[in-house]
Scaffold this motif. Structure first.
Motif, mmCIF file in Angstrom:
data_model
loop_
_atom_site.group_PDB
_atom_site.id
_atom_site.type_symbol
_atom_site.label_atom_id
_atom_site.label_comp_id
_atom_site.label_asym_id
_atom_site.label_seq_id
_atom_site.Cartn_x
_atom_site.Cartn_y
_atom_site.Cartn_z
ATOM 1 N N THR A 42 -15.533 5.399 5.979
ATOM 2 C CA THR A 42 -15.554 6.860 5.818
ATOM 3 C C THR A 42 -16.960 7.420 5.585
ATOM 4 O O THR A 42 -17.162 8.625 5.707
ATOM 5 C CB THR A 42 -14.633 7.302 4.660
ATOM 6 N N GLY A 43 -17.910 6.549 5.260
ATOM 7 C CA GLY A 43 -19.296 7.011 5.121
ATOM 8 C C GLY A 43 -19.780 7.680 6.406
ATOM 9 O O GLY A 43 -20.618 8.592 6.366
ATOM 10 N N TYR A 46 -19.411 11.556 6.287
ATOM 11 C CA TYR A 46 -20.423 12.295 5.529
ATOM 12 C C TYR A 46 -21.758 12.266 6.263
ATOM 13 O O TYR A 46 -22.525 13.231 6.231
ATOM 14 C CB TYR A 46 -20.517 11.738 4.101
ATOM 15 N N ARG A 47 -22.018 11.152 6.936
ATOM 16 C CA ARG A 47 -23.256 11.056 7.723
ATOM 17 C C ARG A 47 -23.199 12.015 8.914
ATOM 18 O O ARG A 47 -24.183 12.686 9.233
ATOM 19 C CB ARG A 47 -23.467 9.611 8.196
ATOM 20 N N ARG A 102 -27.718 6.461 11.193
ATOM 21 C CA ARG A 102 -28.580 5.648 10.302
ATOM 22 C C ARG A 102 -30.014 6.134 10.320
ATOM 23 O O ARG A 102 -30.904 5.455 9.816
ATOM 24 C CB ARG A 102 -28.542 4.155 10.700
ATOM 25 N N VAL A 110 -27.686 12.599 3.196
ATOM 26 C CA VAL A 110 -26.228 12.455 3.043
ATOM 27 C C VAL A 110 -25.722 12.552 1.590
ATOM 28 O O VAL A 110 -24.661 13.152 1.371
ATOM 29 C CB VAL A 110 -25.694 11.200 3.791
ATOM 30 N N PRO A 111 -26.444 12.055 0.573
ATOM 31 C CA PRO A 111 -25.879 12.215 -0.784
ATOM 32 C C PRO A 111 -25.712 13.676 -1.176
ATOM 33 O O PRO A 111 -24.765 14.023 -1.897
ATOM 34 C CB PRO A 111 -26.908 11.525 -1.688
ATOM 35 N N ALA A 114 -22.553 14.850 0.605
ATOM 36 C CA ALA A 114 -21.365 14.181 0.049
ATOM 37 C C ALA A 114 -21.022 14.703 -1.344
ATOM 38 O O ALA A 114 -19.924 14.455 -1.849
ATOM 39 C CB ALA A 114 -21.587 12.667 0.002
ATOM 40 N N ARG A 120 -16.148 17.762 0.896
ATOM 41 C CA ARG A 120 -15.314 16.575 0.632
ATOM 42 C C ARG A 120 -13.843 16.880 0.932
ATOM 43 O O ARG A 120 -13.147 16.065 1.517
ATOM 44 C CB ARG A 120 -15.455 16.100 -0.823
ATOM 45 N N GLY A 140 -14.856 3.174 1.505
ATOM 46 C CA GLY A 140 -15.616 4.329 1.022
ATOM 47 C C GLY A 140 -15.921 4.238 -0.453
ATOM 48 O O GLY A 140 -16.200 3.165 -0.994
ATOM 49 N N ARG A 141 -15.884 5.425 -1.103
ATOM 50 C CA ARG A 141 -16.181 5.494 -2.544
ATOM 51 C C ARG A 141 -14.975 6.018 -3.326
ATOM 52 O O ARG A 141 -14.867 5.788 -4.519
ATOM 53 C CB ARG A 141 -17.351 6.449 -2.818
ATOM 54 N N ASP A 142 -14.115 6.784 -2.626
ATOM 55 C CA ASP A 142 -13.016 7.476 -3.305
ATOM 56 C C ASP A 142 -11.702 7.218 -2.574
ATOM 57 O O ASP A 142 -10.784 8.039 -2.630
ATOM 58 C CB ASP A 142 -13.289 8.994 -3.314
ATOM 59 N N ILE A 143 -11.610 6.121 -1.860
ATOM 60 C CA ILE A 143 -10.424 5.900 -1.028
ATOM 61 C C ILE A 143 -9.205 5.600 -1.912
ATOM 62 O O ILE A 143 -8.157 6.225 -1.763
ATOM 63 C CB ILE A 143 -10.658 4.751 -0.003
ATOM 64 N N ARG A 188 -29.261 5.575 -6.125
ATOM 65 C CA ARG A 188 -28.071 5.957 -5.337
ATOM 66 C C ARG A 188 -26.796 5.718 -6.125
ATOM 67 O O ARG A 188 -25.877 6.522 -6.084
ATOM 68 C CB ARG A 188 -28.033 5.170 -4.021
ATOM 69 N N ASP A 192 -23.998 8.470 -6.997
ATOM 70 C CA ASP A 192 -22.593 8.312 -6.577
ATOM 71 C C ASP A 192 -21.641 8.324 -7.775
ATOM 72 O O ASP A 192 -20.535 8.846 -7.705
ATOM 73 C CB ASP A 192 -22.393 6.985 -5.818
ATOM 74 N N ARG A 195 -21.752 12.169 -9.807
ATOM 75 C CA ARG A 195 -21.467 13.484 -9.213
ATOM 76 C C ARG A 195 -20.101 13.989 -9.697
ATOM 77 O O ARG A 195 -19.202 13.194 -9.996
ATOM 78 C CB ARG A 195 -21.543 13.425 -7.681
HETATM 79 O O1 DC Z 1 -21.275 4.069 2.713
HETATM 80 P P1 DC Z 1 -22.379 4.943 3.286
HETATM 81 O O2 DC Z 1 -23.774 4.543 2.838
HETATM 82 O O3 DC Z 1 -22.318 5.083 4.767
HETATM 83 O O4 DC Z 1 -22.109 6.392 2.679
HETATM 84 C C1 DC Z 1 -22.920 7.488 3.001
HETATM 85 C C2 DC Z 1 -22.865 8.510 1.868
HETATM 86 O O5 DC Z 1 -21.570 9.087 1.791
HETATM 87 C C3 DC Z 1 -23.197 7.986 0.482
HETATM 88 O O6 DC Z 1 -23.982 8.966 -0.175
HETATM 89 C C4 DC Z 1 -21.862 7.860 -0.203
HETATM 90 C C5 DC Z 1 -21.040 8.919 0.488
HETATM 91 N N1 DC Z 1 -19.625 8.588 0.620
HETATM 92 C C6 DC Z 1 -18.755 9.214 -0.224
HETATM 93 O O7 DC Z 1 -19.172 9.984 -1.085
HETATM 94 N N2 DC Z 1 -17.421 8.991 -0.108
HETATM 95 C C7 DC Z 1 -16.955 8.161 0.826
HETATM 96 N N3 DC Z 1 -15.631 7.965 0.918
HETATM 97 C C8 DC Z 1 -17.838 7.483 1.701
HETATM 98 C C9 DC Z 1 -19.184 7.720 1.563
#
Ligand code: DC
Length: 245
Positions: A42-43, A46-47, A102, A110-111, A114, A120, A140-143, A188, A192, A195
């Protein structure tokens, strides 16, 4: 790879969360290969949103302008054309954003994107619709906490800061030194985790897997064992067939 949802796939999703360089994407991709599934990292959403704002000239600090642009933009996910790949490409307004995701300017922007709550919310809707196809490893981060709180299997991957910085430094062809990569990783992580909108946090029912001392193959074996326990429908015969095929 069969692109149409396999019958009975809908319930078969795995949520993998974790900090930067914990091995989420590498483990997720290999798991998807073993199971004959897709990887949804899922990153990339956001990218792609960041790339879209940058190419349309919208300042990333202007939350409302970024959110308005993203609301008006059409995001589409589609399996990569390479038949060996389990990854998805992301298209924005009909253009494949994947080659740009990338780039350094996307990486640094991207942060900020995001962290915008209304962005979001839009991304989560798209992610949920995509994951509903099933047979998907969603990374991801919040899946496990927000996107797929009912996922039958949730894994929170982690590794020590030093190990993650070493992996990151090795990935970067520029020969970046480990000390500066460690600092960047810590920055980072802090962003993450702190936030307000969906901070990085393990779901209460996620299984934690520390990959600090594991090879990629060992990490994938451990993750696969967790998944097979949590999703009984994954008969071992299916996996053997996929591996041999
Ligand atoms: O995993 P990544 O480096 O491709 O993620 C890119 C940015 O998106 C990073 O700042 C974290 C954020 N992100 C997020 O907040 N929630 C997600 N589900 C996936 C990525």
């Amino acid at each position: 790879m069969n692109d149409s949802p396999v019958s009975g796939c809908q319930q078969q999703v795995v949520a993998i969360d974790g900090p930067v360089a914990s091995g989420k994407t590498a483990v997720g991709r290999e798991l998807a290969r073993r199971l004959g599934w897709r990887l949804f990292d899922t990153g990339i959403m956001y990218r792609a949103a960041t790339w879209q704002a940058q190419r349309r000239g919208v300042h990333l600090d202007e939350d409302e302008s970024v959110a308005d642009l993203i609301r008006e933009s059409a995001f589409q996910l589609s399996p990569q054309s390479d038949s060996e790949s389990v990854d998805l490409d992301v298209y924005v307004d009909g253009d494949n954003a994947t080659p740009y995701l990338r780039k350094p300017e996307v990486e640094s922007g991207v942060p900020t994107v995001a962290a915008i709550a209304s962005v979001r919310a839009l991304m989560v809707e798209i992610q949920q619709a995509q994951a509903a196809q099933g047979c998907m490893i969603v990374v991801g981060r919040d899946i496990g906490t927000v996107v797929l709180p009912d996922a039958p299997a949730k894994i929170f991957l982690d590794a020590s800061e030093e190990v993650r910085a070493r992996r990151r430094a090795a990935e970067q062809s520029s020969g970046a030194d480990e000390a500066s990569v460690l600092k960047a990783t810590q920055r980072r992580d802090a962003r993450d985790r702190s936030r307000t909108a969906s901070p990085l946090i393990a779901a209460a029912d996620a299984i934690r897997l520390d990959t600090s001392r594991l090879t990629l193959e060992q990490a994938v074996d451990a993750a696969e064992a967790i998944i097979r326990k949590r999703i009984p429908a994954l008969a071992s015969a299916q996996s053997d067939a996929v591996r041999q095929g």
